[in-house]
Design an enzyme around this catalytic site. Structure first.
Site, PDB file in Angstrom:
ATOM      1  N   LYS A 277       0.968  -1.170  -0.362  1.00  0.00           N
ATOM      2  CA  LYS A 277      -0.054   0.185  -0.018  1.00  0.00           C
ATOM      3  C   LYS A 277       0.567   1.296  -0.429  1.00  0.00           C
ATOM      4  O   LYS A 277       1.941   1.380  -0.161  1.00  0.00           O
ATOM      5  CB  LYS A 277      -0.710   0.209   1.322  1.00  0.00           C
ATOM      6  CG  LYS A 277      -1.430  -0.968   1.719  1.00  0.00           C
ATOM      7  CD  LYS A 277      -2.056  -0.465   2.284  1.00  0.00           C
ATOM      8  CE  LYS A 277      -3.552  -1.734   2.989  1.00  0.00           C
ATOM      9  NZ  LYS A 277      -4.610  -1.717   1.776  1.00  0.00           N
ATOM     10  N   ARG A 351     -10.720 -11.281   1.889  1.00  0.00           N
ATOM     11  CA  ARG A 351     -11.507 -12.395   1.240  1.00  0.00           C
ATOM     12  C   ARG A 351     -10.544 -14.226   1.288  1.00  0.00           C
ATOM     13  O   ARG A 351     -11.327 -15.223   1.320  1.00  0.00           O
ATOM     14  CB  ARG A 351     -11.857 -12.280  -0.098  1.00  0.00           C
ATOM     15  CG  ARG A 351     -10.655 -11.906  -1.060  1.00  0.00           C
ATOM     16  CD  ARG A 351     -10.558 -11.337  -2.627  1.00  0.00           C
ATOM     17  NE  ARG A 351     -10.798 -10.444  -2.453  1.00  0.00           N
ATOM     18  CZ  ARG A 351     -11.058  -9.032  -3.106  1.00  0.00           C
ATOM     19  NH1 ARG A 351     -11.859  -9.395  -4.249  1.00  0.00           N
ATOM     20  NH2 ARG A 351     -11.568  -7.930  -2.631  1.00  0.00           N
TER      21      ARG A 351
END
Length: 504
Positions: A277, A351
């Site tokens: 990120k 996920r």
């Protein structure tokens, strides 16, 4: 590590003249050029004089507006705090507005260990709203300051009401206290820095906290996770020196007729892994375990409430770090249950751990599966910072939205468009972990649905909550919501569990 401090909530009669407390809280509304103190317990002459003072001070009666004045004759308090109710007429005052006003007053109290909340609460439901607001607003987190704040924290709240002797109030006040503890405990976990709260220490905190509750805790370490095939957790957490954990928490009352399974995303810090990120704002990624914090404190609250409902919570804990053993873009992971996933972006890690949790929880054939995660930035783009998105089986989804509405949290039901499923096809594995960028919140849910099991040939009723925005408040505090960890969705999940058990 999980808040053990408590707050006593007591209902008292509307005649407050003989009650000792540090502060008296009164509600203010303004219509046109007239300021009114709502349901004032003070003498008419005193009330009129205070209203004139508030008018002179240009008090607007808006939500979160507080005004502090010295005590007046006829009370045994030291100060009076006026909180704006955010309405012009009492008829506009909903339970949620009352809850927020009480919470805002409690949050902004200073130098008060005891307080009388004399807000307009003429029914047991309104008293419960005030009590819950106080329990949610009374929160301070400064565990890592070298010099502690010497201002006292509210420890005892008296709620003035004409229905103080109602036989229904004790259970409602008990529930408000339990909900307050659960939400504050969730905030404590979210606010903890990632060098203190990591998978192993998170698991230990749960184990310690659960000792006083009728809960069974099982911790899966990295050896067991590897042996049993939890490829999502091991793939995401393998790059960190702090190895993953799966924590299974069980509440199994003897009279339970139904079983609810909760799965929470617990990424204790998310750098994005190899798909790293940007540095700006990365510090807030300590909050990427908000789902796991919420489901643990939900099951703790259910146990305290003594609901006749079996609840199993699965906390999927990992730290997503770049390292020599990190999963690379293009790697294929074998998830719990055998499905394979091509990892196209290591920052779509939530996920992956949730897939393991859903597959494992499905083996027990619960009546309902609910997973909750700070899963996508797309959730915030679609619904903003205060509204959670809920997807899945239409009945479960709608029941969760109704529960959210009932407790005053914000959520919106979203679809699972069938055209999104082909976008997560992989060239080399059963699935890819990312798909179409547009509608990314729903694409992530479509991925998760692939790991929901079947019972008697039918998909287990399931819903997914994405609360990337509501879980962590980087803006200003408001109502009963503080900065940083909010404890969002705990109240929704508890209300859902209560309805499922037949309590509500």
């Amino acid at each position: 590590m999980i808040n053990s401090s408590d707050l006593t909530l007591t209902a008292i009669g509307a005649d407050i003249k003989r009650k000792n407390a540090d502060t008296l809280i009164l509600g203010v509304l303004k219509k046109d050029d007239k300021v009114s103190i709502a349901a004032s317990p003070l003498a008419a002459e005193t009330t009129a004089a205070l209203e004139q003072s508030l008018l002179t001070l240009n008090v607007a009666g808006s939500a979160d507006e507080v005004t502090l004045l010295p005590a007046v004759e006829g009370t045994k308090v030291k100060t009076i705090l006026f909180i704006g109710l955010g309405v012009k007429e009492l008829s506009e005052l909903t339970d949620e507005k009352l809850r927020r006003a009480a919470g805002s007053a409690a949050r902004q109290l200073s130098n008060a260990k005891t307080a009388i909340f004399a807000l307009p609460a003429d029914s047991t439901e309104q008293v419960a709203a005030v009590a819950e607001g106080v329990a949610l607003g009374s929160y301070r987190y400064e565990n890592f300051r070298s010099k502690k704040n010497d201002k006292p924290v509210l420890t005892e709240a008296f709620i003035a009401t004409a229905v103080a002797t109602s036989k229904d109030l004790p259970s409602l006040l008990k529930r408000a206290a339990i909900i307050g503890r659960a939400v504050r405990g969730t905030r404590d976990l979210i606010n903890a820095p990632a060098n203190i709260l990591y998978p192993e220490s998170f698991a230990s905190a749960v184990k310690d906290h659960s000792k006083s509750l009728p809960l069974k805790v099982t911790i899966f370490d990295e050896k067991r996770l590897t042996k049993e095939g939890f490829g999502g957790l091991m793939g995401v957490g393998g790059g960190s020196v702090r190895q993953p954990r799966m924590v299974k928490v069980e509440y199994s009352p003897s009279k339970a007729a139904k079983h609810l399974a909760l799965i929470g995303k617990g990424i204790t810090f998310d750098t994005g892994g190899i798909s790293i990120k940007p540095a700006a704002g990365m510090h807030a990624m300590k909050s990427d375990m908000s789902g796991a914090a919420a489901v643990y404190n939900t099951i703790a609250a259910v146990a305290e409430l003594g609901l006749d409902l079996k609840v199993t919570a699965w906390l999927c804990l990992a730290e997503n770090m770049p390292g020599g053993a990190s999963t690379r873009p293009g790697d294929v992971l074998t998830m719990f249950g055998g499905k394979t996933v091509e990892v196209l972006n290591t920052d779509a890690e939530g996920r992956l751990v949730m897939a393991d949790g859903l597959a494992a929880a499905s083996l027990e054939n619960p009546d309902v599966l609910i997973d909750i995660a700070t899963l996508t930035g797309a959730q915030m783009l679609a619904l903003g910072l205060r509204t959670a998105g809920i997807m899945g089986n239409e009945q479960v989804r709608d029941d969760l939205v109704a529960a959210s509405d009932a407790v005053g949290e914000l959520a919106w039901g979203m679809p699972l468009p069938e055209e999104l499923r082909p976008t997560i096809e992989s060239q080399v594995a059963d699935l890819a972990n990312i798909g179409e960028r547009m509608g990314g919140m729903m694409t992530a849910a479509v991925f998760l649905e692939e790991f929901v099991g079947e019972n008697n040939g039918q998909k287990i009723p399931w819903a997914h909550i994405d609360f990337a925005g509501p879980a962590f408040n980087e803006g200003s505090a408001w109502g009963y919501t503080p900065k940083n960890g909010t404890g969002s969705q705990v109240r929704t999940l508890v209300a859902f569990a209560e309805k499922m058990s037949g309590t509500r």
